[in-house]
Design a protein around this motif. Structure first.
Motif, short mmCIF file in Angstrom:
data_model
loop_
_atom_site.label_atom_id
_atom_site.label_comp_id
_atom_site.label_asym_id
_atom_site.label_seq_id
_atom_site.Cartn_x
_atom_site.Cartn_y
_atom_site.Cartn_z
N ASN A 46 11.51 -15.28 3.24
CA ASN A 46 10.99 -15.88 4.79
C ASN A 46 11.17 -14.57 5.67
N SER A 47 10.05 -14.47 6.53
CA SER A 47 9.99 -13.55 7.53
C SER A 47 9.46 -14.03 8.81
N ILE A 48 9.92 -13.40 9.83
CA ILE A 48 9.43 -13.61 11.14
C ILE A 48 7.91 -12.65 11.27
N VAL A 49 6.95 -13.32 11.39
CA VAL A 49 5.77 -12.31 11.76
C VAL A 49 5.48 -12.04 13.53
N ALA A 50 5.65 -10.99 13.78
CA ALA A 50 5.56 -10.66 15.33
C ALA A 50 4.19 -9.96 15.41
N LEU A 51 3.45 -10.18 16.51
CA LEU A 51 2.11 -9.78 16.67
C LEU A 51 2.30 -9.57 18.31
N LEU A 59 -4.74 -10.12 20.41
CA LEU A 59 -3.50 -9.61 19.55
C LEU A 59 -4.07 -8.49 18.67
N LYS A 60 -3.02 -7.35 18.26
CA LYS A 60 -3.30 -6.20 17.52
C LYS A 60 -2.32 -6.38 16.43
N ALA A 61 -2.42 -5.50 15.41
CA ALA A 61 -1.46 -5.59 14.09
C ALA A 61 -0.05 -5.46 14.49
N GLY A 62 0.76 -6.29 13.86
CA GLY A 62 2.33 -6.50 14.08
C GLY A 62 2.84 -6.22 12.98
N LYS A 63 4.21 -6.81 12.83
CA LYS A 63 5.19 -6.50 11.71
C LYS A 63 5.67 -7.80 11.09
N ARG A 64 5.88 -7.76 9.79
CA ARG A 64 6.61 -9.04 9.15
C ARG A 64 8.01 -8.59 8.97
N ASN A 65 9.19 -9.41 9.45
CA ASN A 65 10.43 -8.83 9.86
C ASN A 65 11.31 -9.93 8.79
N PRO A 66 11.64 -9.63 7.44
CA PRO A 66 12.42 -10.31 6.86
C PRO A 66 13.74 -10.62 7.49
N THR A 112 18.67 -17.70 10.99
CA THR A 112 18.90 -16.49 11.09
C THR A 112 18.56 -16.04 12.57
N PRO A 113 19.69 -15.51 13.13
CA PRO A 113 19.27 -15.00 14.69
C PRO A 113 18.84 -13.40 14.53
N MET A 114 17.69 -12.98 15.18
CA MET A 114 17.30 -11.68 15.05
C MET A 114 16.93 -11.30 16.60
N THR A 115 17.59 -9.93 17.03
CA THR A 115 17.49 -9.43 18.39
C THR A 115 15.98 -8.69 18.60
N ILE A 116 15.35 -9.03 19.44
CA ILE A 116 14.19 -8.36 19.80
C ILE A 116 14.38 -6.90 20.66
N SER A 117 13.83 -5.98 20.04
CA SER A 117 13.96 -4.67 20.54
C SER A 117 13.37 -4.38 21.87
N ASP A 118 14.25 -3.74 22.83
CA ASP A 118 13.68 -3.55 24.17
C ASP A 118 12.67 -2.50 23.79
N ASP A 119 12.39 -1.65 22.90
CA ASP A 119 11.44 -0.69 23.04
C ASP A 119 10.12 -1.09 22.17
N LEU A 124 12.44 -6.60 15.15
CA LEU A 124 13.51 -7.46 14.97
C LEU A 124 14.77 -6.99 14.40
N LEU A 125 16.00 -7.06 15.13
CA LEU A 125 17.20 -6.40 14.49
C LEU A 125 17.93 -7.48 14.07
N PHE A 126 18.71 -7.34 12.90
CA PHE A 126 19.84 -8.28 12.62
C PHE A 126 21.00 -8.36 13.62
N ARG A 127 21.50 -9.59 13.78
CA ARG A 127 22.41 -9.65 14.32
C ARG A 127 23.76 -9.21 13.56
#
Length: 402
Positions: A46-51, A59-66, A112-119, A124-127
């Motif tokens: 399972n992943s969070i897809v972020a665009l 929208l433009k190309a994003g990331k798959r965050n497991p 799963t909680p994941m932190t959104i990067s400020d940059d 997405l970063l693991f807690r």
């Protein structure tokens, strides 16, 4: 307009031409776009897809965050096979609170909680606390109350109900069972009927609302459960359950901001606006609307820009715009030219609407973007962004970082 401008000028400079210090009471203008779109792949990994959302809303190309969790599928009651699309038969399978995205893992029974990067909002970063287990199988919908620092998750298998936990800086306390629903389900559950649809909080976050589908073929009645947030931590929480007249398979819902009303789709006919009584917790019909040629109208998104609600059908390639006051039809947007068979989860941000398509074998999964800046009845197709390689027909959920 000229009179208003002149009055402003006089206030700003004073009658004698001297500046008068003053503070504006105006609210800052709402942003025209969001920053990023998020949804679940809901696959074995399972992943969070972020665009990322561009300044023009596209929208433009994003990331798959497991997320270190496992997705799952209900069993389709008609085919007896794993259901896809609409694998979780729910709305809100992930939610954003502050800088944290909370994602459901249906097979793992966890969040799963994941932190959104400020940059970079797609990073997405693991807690430090990692995933939190609910101790009940098949969670499929989640809601967060920032005001109360409470996270609530509904499960819809053998132990159907709602569990809640406190959360602080994105980390989750242990979950505690709050409500139980006697659905007589299996694990995985058989759907889409006779399952939990959505959990959400009222506009003032004082009430927890859970939507449960009925099963007309089995003479099972769906209902809306309401529970004061003040009772979540009590030893014996007592909710109010209402089956509004004329409803049967209530599904995706949206709180109408600034009101006590709830807009809810119903896969058996279309959609309705319901009033939730703050004193009793009971729900009653304000207005309802049948949709011609519907197959399963199941998801809804309120837009602050248009002050209306957009709904989707998994088997009809259109989006219907409806009144947030009485559910009457405002417009119908035909999207058959995209090649999509239908649409599922959706969300609005600023002047744009983002709609998840499970796609077909020919087209693949995608996110449709509509420009809604023109107001009610003026939605225009803007983009079909293919997410093949990031997600497929199991994809579910939609959340936007504002």
């Amino acid at each position: 307009m000229k009179a208003n401008f002149l009055a402003t000028l006089i206030l700003a400079k004073g009658i004698a031409g001297h500046a008068i210090p003053r503070h504006s009471s105006c609210k800052p203008a709402a942003p025209a776009t969001g920053k990023a779109v998020y949804f679940l792949s809901n696959d074995a990994e399972n992943s969070i897809v972020a665009l990322p959302i561009q300044p023009d809303g596209t929208l433009k190309a994003g990331k798959r965050n497991p997320v270190n969790g496992v997705g799952s599928n209900v069993i389709d009651g008609a085919t007896k096979e794993p259901a896809a699309p609409d694998a979780l038969v729910s709305q809100s399978s992930l939610v954003i609170s502050g800088k944290t995205v909370f994602a459901i893992n249906a097979q793992s029974g966890s969040v799963t909680p994941m932190t959104i990067s400020d940059d970079d909002p797609t990073n997405l970063l693991f807690r430090s606390g990692g995933a939190s287990y609910i101790q009940k199988p098949f969670p499929n919908t989640i809601a967060a109350s920032a005001k109360n620092n409470v996270l609530c998750v509904a499960t819809t298998a053998t132990q159907a109900g709602v569990s809640c936990a406190g959360f602080h800086d994105g980390n989750i306390d242990p979950f505690r069972s709050v409500l139980s629903f006697d659905l007589g389900q299996s694990n995985p559950p058989v759907g889409p009927t006779n399952t939990v649809s959505q959990v959400l909080f009222s506009d003032d976050e004082s009430m927890l609302i859970t939507i449960v589908k009925g099963d007309p073929m089995a003479n099972k009645t769906g209902f809306i459960s309401t529970l004061p947030v003040s009772e979540i931590d009590s030893e014996c929480p007592h909710d109010t359950r209402t089956s509004p007249e004329g409803t049967a398979v209530l599904f995706g819902s949206q709180i109408i901001p600034g009101t006590s009303t709830l807009f809810a789709t119903d896969a058996s006919f279309g959609a309705a606006v319901l009033d939730i009584d703050a004193a009793t917790g009971g729900a009653s019909i304000v207005g309802k609307q049948a949709l011609d040629d519907q197959k399963a109208t199941c998801w809804a998104a309120y837009s602050e820009t248009t002050k209306s609600v957009f709904v989707t059908d998994v088997a009809v390639p259109r989006i219907v715009e409806m009144s947030a006051k009485d559910a009457s039809i405002i417009s119908q947007i035909d999207l058959s030219h995209t090649g999509d068979a239908g649409f599922i989860d959706l969300a609005a941000a600023g002047n744009f609407l983002y709609v998840l398509s499970p796609g077909t074998e020919a087209t693949g999964a995608a996110v449709i973007v509509l420009d809604i800046a023109g107001g009610q009845g003026k939605a225009k197709f803007l983009q079909r962004f293919n997410v093949e390689g990031l997600a497929g027909k199991n994809a579910q959920g939609m959340a936007i970082l504002q």
